[in-house]
Design a protein around this motif. Structure first.
Motif, PDB file in Angstrom:
ATOM      1  N   ASP A  57     -33.308 -50.199 -68.360  1.00 28.36           N
ATOM      2  CA  ASP A  57     -33.881 -49.797 -69.646  1.00 28.36           C
ATOM      3  C   ASP A  57     -35.215 -50.505 -69.876  1.00 28.36           C
ATOM      4  O   ASP A  57     -35.302 -51.733 -69.780  1.00 28.36           O
ATOM      5  CB  ASP A  57     -32.898 -50.147 -70.764  1.00 28.36           C
ATOM      6  CG  ASP A  57     -33.454 -49.852 -72.146  1.00 28.36           C
ATOM      7  OD1 ASP A  57     -34.073 -48.796 -72.315  1.00 28.36           O
ATOM      8  OD2 ASP A  57     -33.271 -50.694 -73.041  1.00 28.36           O
ATOM      9  N   TYR A  58     -36.277 -49.753 -70.144  1.00 28.00           N
ATOM     10  CA  TYR A  58     -37.621 -50.307 -70.262  1.00 28.00           C
ATOM     11  C   TYR A  58     -37.712 -51.419 -71.304  1.00 28.00           C
ATOM     12  O   TYR A  58     -38.323 -52.462 -71.079  1.00 28.00           O
ATOM     13  CB  TYR A  58     -38.621 -49.210 -70.637  1.00 28.00           C
ATOM     14  CG  TYR A  58     -38.982 -48.260 -69.523  1.00 28.00           C
ATOM     15  CD1 TYR A  58     -38.340 -48.307 -68.293  1.00 28.00           C
ATOM     16  CD2 TYR A  58     -39.962 -47.299 -69.709  1.00 28.00           C
ATOM     17  CE1 TYR A  58     -38.667 -47.435 -67.274  1.00 28.00           C
ATOM     18  CE2 TYR A  58     -40.307 -46.407 -68.697  1.00 28.00           C
ATOM     19  CZ  TYR A  58     -39.653 -46.470 -67.479  1.00 28.00           C
ATOM     20  OH  TYR A  58     -39.982 -45.609 -66.477  1.00 28.00           O
ATOM     21  N   THR A  59     -37.128 -51.191 -72.459  1.00 24.35           N
ATOM     22  CA  THR A  59     -37.279 -52.124 -73.574  1.00 24.35           C
ATOM     23  C   THR A  59     -36.599 -53.452 -73.311  1.00 24.35           C
ATOM     24  O   THR A  59     -37.101 -54.503 -73.718  1.00 24.35           O
ATOM     25  CB  THR A  59     -36.707 -51.507 -74.861  1.00 24.35           C
ATOM     26  OG1 THR A  59     -37.324 -50.247 -75.092  1.00 24.35           O
ATOM     27  CG2 THR A  59     -36.939 -52.409 -76.057  1.00 24.35           C
ATOM     28  N   ILE A  78     -40.862 -56.732 -67.255  1.00 23.32           N
ATOM     29  CA  ILE A  78     -41.915 -55.851 -66.771  1.00 23.32           C
ATOM     30  C   ILE A  78     -42.557 -56.379 -65.493  1.00 23.32           C
ATOM     31  O   ILE A  78     -43.218 -55.628 -64.783  1.00 23.32           O
ATOM     32  CB  ILE A  78     -43.000 -55.631 -67.842  1.00 23.32           C
ATOM     33  CG1 ILE A  78     -43.633 -56.960 -68.252  1.00 23.32           C
ATOM     34  CG2 ILE A  78     -42.420 -54.915 -69.054  1.00 23.32           C
ATOM     35  CD1 ILE A  78     -44.811 -56.815 -69.188  1.00 23.32           C
ATOM     36  N   THR A  79     -42.361 -57.663 -65.195  1.00 25.44           N
ATOM     37  CA  THR A  79     -42.960 -58.229 -63.983  1.00 25.44           C
ATOM     38  C   THR A  79     -42.068 -57.947 -62.780  1.00 25.44           C
ATOM     39  O   THR A  79     -40.840 -57.895 -62.904  1.00 25.44           O
ATOM     40  CB  THR A  79     -43.148 -59.750 -64.124  1.00 25.44           C
ATOM     41  OG1 THR A  79     -41.869 -60.373 -64.305  1.00 25.44           O
ATOM     42  CG2 THR A  79     -44.038 -60.069 -65.325  1.00 25.44           C
ATOM     43  N   ALA A  80     -42.682 -57.783 -61.607  1.00 26.02           N
ATOM     44  CA  ALA A  80     -41.920 -57.451 -60.398  1.00 26.02           C
ATOM     45  C   ALA A  80     -40.946 -58.568 -60.029  1.00 26.02           C
ATOM     46  O   ALA A  80     -39.765 -58.323 -59.754  1.00 26.02           O
ATOM     47  CB  ALA A  80     -42.881 -57.174 -59.242  1.00 26.02           C
ATOM     48  N   ILE A 137     -37.487 -65.133 -71.507  1.00 27.08           N
ATOM     49  CA  ILE A 137     -37.648 -66.332 -70.685  1.00 27.08           C
ATOM     50  C   ILE A 137     -38.013 -65.945 -69.258  1.00 27.08           C
ATOM     51  O   ILE A 137     -38.893 -66.560 -68.634  1.00 27.08           O
ATOM     52  CB  ILE A 137     -36.353 -67.174 -70.699  1.00 27.08           C
ATOM     53  CG1 ILE A 137     -36.027 -67.612 -72.123  1.00 27.08           C
ATOM     54  CG2 ILE A 137     -36.475 -68.378 -69.777  1.00 27.08           C
ATOM     55  CD1 ILE A 137     -34.694 -68.303 -72.272  1.00 27.08           C
ATOM     56  N   ILE A 138     -37.332 -64.924 -68.729  1.00 26.03           N
ATOM     57  CA  ILE A 138     -37.615 -64.470 -67.365  1.00 26.03           C
ATOM     58  C   ILE A 138     -39.058 -63.995 -67.241  1.00 26.03           C
ATOM     59  O   ILE A 138     -39.754 -64.310 -66.273  1.00 26.03           O
ATOM     60  CB  ILE A 138     -36.629 -63.350 -66.957  1.00 26.03           C
ATOM     61  CG1 ILE A 138     -35.215 -63.911 -66.827  1.00 26.03           C
ATOM     62  CG2 ILE A 138     -37.069 -62.693 -65.658  1.00 26.03           C
ATOM     63  CD1 ILE A 138     -34.158 -62.860 -66.595  1.00 26.03           C
TER      64      ILE A 138
END
Length: 346
Positions: A275-277, A281-283, A323-324
């Protein structure tokens, strides 16, 4: 000659509506198999989830005088994902309550699409698991469409039809343990039957083949990346093997394959963890996120009292996403650190 447009100069054709439409299309093979396997009750549960999700969003936005957003397909997808995670045998009020919780409490009260901090459909499933534990764990393997419900439905007796689904025992159904519960009891599973989905479970989690067909569509359309699903599934299997080795339990390739194909792992990895939200977003963050989910799922399944764990792992993992992303944020080109913690001479 070149026509220079206003930045950004490269634009994607994707929109929220088109992305949600692709996700809805990807659920079709999963739901069709669920309808084939569980019959009319599965169809009714899915309809209740979808219609309730759309109506709750529409009514909330009308009452609060917000912009109407039901045409972006996000409420449709929430309803479909919730239906996938429900047993076909649940009474009519459970899909409605779950849809209301997902749309109003988890999504709209936090600002709407893109601002929810956890996956709405999975949060609703966890809410229902806590509130209706026995109903949500009441799985049945239907041989054919339920004769009693089908006759009532064909005869136009919808009230009696829903009353039967709401509390009475469904005829022509055989209650059975899910594959994960059988694994916990030490039983050996037929991997071919497991792959095709000839066993009990929720509407959309039983057929690995149907899930992979839907996932393939999402990957071809580039709606999702393989990073989260691959790291999630692989790390789950690896951590399960490690934990069982520490406990001194036996490990086999068949057991690990059964763990990968059982429960909600595949559908969770491809349709909910991505899920995008609520995903990074980082690889590098996506890979780390998948590993975190894999560790938690393995702990829930092997150490915890529940044989499942995917839903809880994902919504807890959603909380770690900020955090990630922070620890996996790429450094700007040319930046460097100096001794003493100073950066770029500051």
């Amino acid at each position: 000659m070149y026509n220079i447009s206003i930045a950004p100069h490269l634009r994607a054709d994707n929109s929220t509506k088109s992305i949600m439409r692709d996700v809805a299309i990807a659920t079709i093979p999963i739901l069709l198999f669920g309808f084939y396997r569980f019959g009319l009750p599965a169809i009714l549960v899915t309809l209740l989830c979808v219609v309730s999700s759309v109506l709750f969003e529409l009514l909330f936005e009308l009452v609060t005088k917000r912009t109407i957003t039901i045409f972006d397909n996000s409420a449709l997808v929430t309803g479909l994902i919730l239906a996938i995670n429900l047993p076909a045998s649940v009474p009519w009020y459970i899909p409605i309550l779950g849809s209301g919780f997902a749309i109003v409490v988890v999504k709209l009260l936090f600002g709407g699409l893109g601002q929810n901090f956890m996956n709405p459909a999975l949060a609703a499933r966890c809410f229902l698991l806590i509130s209706f534990a026995s109903r949500m764990s009441d799985f049945a393997t239907y041989k054919v469409y339920d004769a009693g419900v089908s006759e009532l439905f064909k005869g136009g007796k919808l009230k009696e039809c829903f009353m039967m689904l709401g509390g009475k025992e469904v005829t022509d159904a055989v209650a059975g343990a899910t594959p994960l519960a059988q694994l916990e009891s030490g039983a050996e599973l037929d991997l071919v039957s497991l792959f095709f989905g000839m066993h009990g479970g929720t509407i959309g989690e039983i057929s690995a083949l149907a899930i992979l067909i839907g996932a393939g569509y999402l990957l071809i359309r580039k709606v999702i990346s393989i990073r989260i699903p691959a790291s999630y599934i692989l790390s789950t299997v690896v951590f399960i093997a490690i934990i069982r080795a520490i406990k001194g339990d036996s490990i086999s390739a068949g057991y690990l394959l059964a763990q990968a194909m059982s429960g909600g792992l595949l559908v969770g990895a491809f349709f909910m963890a991505t899920d995008y939200t609520t995903s990074p977003i980082t690889a590098k963050g996506q890979i780390l996120y998948g590993v975190v989910l894999g560790l938690m799922t393995a702990l829930f399944r092997i150490v915890g009292s529940s044989a499942e764990g995917v839903s809880y792992a994902i919504i807890i993992g959603n909380l770690f996403v900020p955090i990630i992303e922070k620890i996996t944020l790429p450094k700007p080109f040319g930046s460097h650190s100096r001794k003493g913690g100073e950066k770029n001479g500051k």
